[in-house]
Write a protein that holds these residues in place. Structure first.
Motif, PDB file in Angstrom:
ATOM      1  N   HIS A 191       0.852  -1.124   0.255  1.00 58.61           N
ATOM      2  CA  HIS A 191      -0.061   0.057   0.125  1.00 58.61           C
ATOM      3  C   HIS A 191       0.931   1.202   0.053  1.00 58.61           C
ATOM      4  N   PRO A 192       0.834   2.123  -1.056  1.00 60.46           N
ATOM      5  CA  PRO A 192       1.966   3.008  -1.170  1.00 60.46           C
ATOM      6  C   PRO A 192       1.942   4.078  -0.404  1.00 60.46           C
ATOM      7  N   ARG A 193       0.735   4.425   0.428  1.00 61.98           N
ATOM      8  CA  ARG A 193       0.645   5.554   1.459  1.00 61.98           C
ATOM      9  C   ARG A 193       0.857   5.177   2.819  1.00 61.98           C
ATOM     10  N   VAL A 194       1.963   5.877   3.368  1.00 62.88           N
ATOM     11  CA  VAL A 194       2.580   5.414   4.490  1.00 62.88           C
ATOM     12  C   VAL A 194       1.431   5.828   5.641  1.00 62.88           C
ATOM     13  N   ASP A 195       1.008   7.155   5.412  1.00 64.67           N
ATOM     14  CA  ASP A 195       0.320   7.988   6.212  1.00 64.67           C
ATOM     15  C   ASP A 195      -1.367   7.688   6.011  1.00 64.67           C
ATOM     16  N   ASP A 196      -1.546   6.525   5.608  1.00 61.39           N
ATOM     17  CA  ASP A 196      -3.080   6.056   5.357  1.00 61.39           C
ATOM     18  C   ASP A 196      -3.396   4.748   6.007  1.00 61.39           C
ATOM     19  N   GLY A 199      -6.658   3.227   4.784  1.00 59.89           N
ATOM     20  CA  GLY A 199      -6.697   2.572   3.507  1.00 59.89           C
ATOM     21  C   GLY A 199      -5.935   1.304   3.654  1.00 59.89           C
ATOM     22  N   LEU A 200      -4.589   1.079   4.274  1.00 63.24           N
ATOM     23  CA  LEU A 200      -3.995  -0.292   4.447  1.00 63.24           C
ATOM     24  C   LEU A 200      -4.740  -1.213   4.807  1.00 63.24           C
ATOM     25  N   THR A 203      -7.674  -2.249   2.331  1.00 64.03           N
ATOM     26  CA  THR A 203      -7.214  -2.842   1.123  1.00 64.03           C
ATOM     27  C   THR A 203      -6.667  -4.455   1.546  1.00 64.03           C
ATOM     28  N   HIS A 219       7.152   0.659   5.139  1.00 59.87           N
ATOM     29  CA  HIS A 219       7.530   1.417   6.135  1.00 59.87           C
ATOM     30  C   HIS A 219       7.120   0.506   7.450  1.00 59.87           C
ATOM     31  N   GLN A 222       3.794   0.208   9.118  1.00 56.80           N
ATOM     32  CA  GLN A 222       2.793  -0.836   8.346  1.00 56.80           C
ATOM     33  C   GLN A 222       2.351  -2.037   8.876  1.00 56.80           C
TER      34      GLN A 222
END
Length: 293
Positions: A191-196, A199-200, A203, A219, A222
Motif C-alpha cells: 500500500h503506497p501511502r504510509v500516512d493512510d 486505507g492499508l 485494502t 515502512h 505498516q
C-alpha cells in the motif's frame, strides 16, 4: 510469510533497522528505490550485507516456524535494464540467495536468471497484462520459483484502471495461479501511502477476502496493521477449532463427511480450510511473540 518490508539498497543505515522491525521478510530493493547514479554502490552494500547475514534454506525445507529472524531477499533490476547482468554477477556466489525478479512476462525470463544464478530462489513479480496472462506458466517455470506476486503500480498503469476494483480480477488471477502451482497463498503488493492506515487496513481486508495471506510494506509502521488485517476473526477461529475438534472426535480426519452437533456438514474441503485458518492464527501469534510486526 505474513509481513514483508522493502528497504532501499542505497540506504545501508536502514538495513539493520529493517530487520529489527520484525517482518518475516526483508527485501533489499536495487530497482525502483535506487537512483541510477547510486546503482553500483547500492548493489555493493546490499549484496555484502545479505551475503553476511542470510540463512540459506534448501528447497522443500519449511523452516519458517524455527526462524529467529526474517528471510532476506534482493529485488534486482528488471530484465529490460542494463543493470540486471551486474546484479546477477554480484550474487552468483551467494548460496541459495532469494531474488525478487521484477517485470516477469514469461517462464523464459525466469529461466534466463536461473541459468546465471543456479542456486537462486525466485519470487517472480508480474507487472503487465502479458505477465498476468502467463501467471501459471511463470509460477511453474522451475521448482526454484518459490513465490509470485503482483507489481500493482505498473500493472494498474498498463491496464488503465484506477482503484482496487480495477485490480480485483488480476489479484484473483494471481491467487489462483499461485495455488494451482502449489506455491500456496501469495502476499499482497504494498500500500503506497504510509500516512493512510485506514486505507492499508481496508485494502488488506479486501485482499484477504480474495485469498491473499500477508502483505509487503514500505515502512515499519505498516507492519502491525498488516498482521491485524490478516488475522482470522474470533468467529472464524472458533468455528475452525470446533470443526477440527469434532473431526478428531469422530475419527474421520482422513476423509468422509460428518454432521456436527449444530447440523452442519463437514467435508474434506471444509476441513482443509479449517486447518489453514488455525495454522494462520498460530503463525500470526508466533510472529507477535517473536516481535515480528
Amino acid at each position: 510469510m505474513l509481513t514483508g518490508l522493502y528497504v532501499p539498497a542505497n540506504r545501508p543505515d536502514r538495513f539493520a533497522k529493517a530487520v529489527a522491525a520484525g517482518p518475516d521478510l526483508v527485501v533489499f530493493d536495487l530497482e525502483d528505490a535506487v537512483p541510477v547514479d547510486a546503482k553500483v554502490s547500492a548493489r555493493e552494500w546490499a549484496v555484502a550485507w545479505v551475503a553476511a547475514h542470510h540463512d540459506p534454506v534448501p528447497l522443500g525445507h519449511a523452516s519458517d516456524a524455527e526462524r529467529t529472524g526474517p528471510r532476506l531477499e534482493l529485488r534486482v533490476n528488471s530484465p529490460d535494464t542494463p543493470w540486471l547482468a551486474d546484479d546477477l554477477a554480484a550474487v552468483a556466489a551467494v548460496p541459495e540467495i532469494r531474488l525478487r525478479l521484477p517485470k516477469v512476462e514469461s517462464a523464459a525470463d525466469v529461466l534466463r536468471v536461473l541459468e546465471q544464478v543456479p542456486s537462486a530462489r525466485i519470487t517472480a513479480l508480474i507487472e503487465s497484462p502479458l505477465g498476468l496472462e502467463r501467471a501459471f506458466a511463470i509460477a511453474t517455470a522451475d521448482p526454484r520459483v518459490v513465490a509470485i506476486g503482483l507489481g500493482e503500480a505498473d500493472l494498474r498503469s498498463s491496464l488503465g484502471v484506477d482503484g482496487p476494483e480495477g485490480l480485483a480480477w488480476a489479484r484473483g488471477r494471481l491467487v489462483s495461479a499461485s495455488r494451482a502451482a502449489g506455491l500456496g497463498a501469495p502476499m499482497m503488493s504494498v500500500h503506497p501511502r504510509v500516512d493512510d492506515p485506514d486505507g492499508l487496513r481496508r485494502t488488506s481486508i479486501e485482499g484477504r477476502s480474495l485469498g491473499f495471506v500477508g502483505r509487503m510494506a514500505i515502512h515499519p509502521r505498516q507492519l502491525p496493521t498488516i498482521l491485524e488485517s490478516f488475522t482470522p476473526t474470533a468467529i472464524q477461529l472458533a468455528e475452525a477449532t470446533d470443526l477440527l475438534a469434532a473431526v478428531e472426535k469422530a475419527g474421520v480426519s482422513a476423509g468422509g463427511v460428518i454432521v456436527l452437533p449444530d447440523g452442519r456438514m463437514a467435508d474434506p474441503a471444509m476441513i482443509g480450510r479449517a486447518q489453514e485458518i488455525t495454522t494462520l492464527a498460530t503463525d500470526i501469534e508466533r510472529s507477535r511473540r517473536g516481535g515480528r510486526g
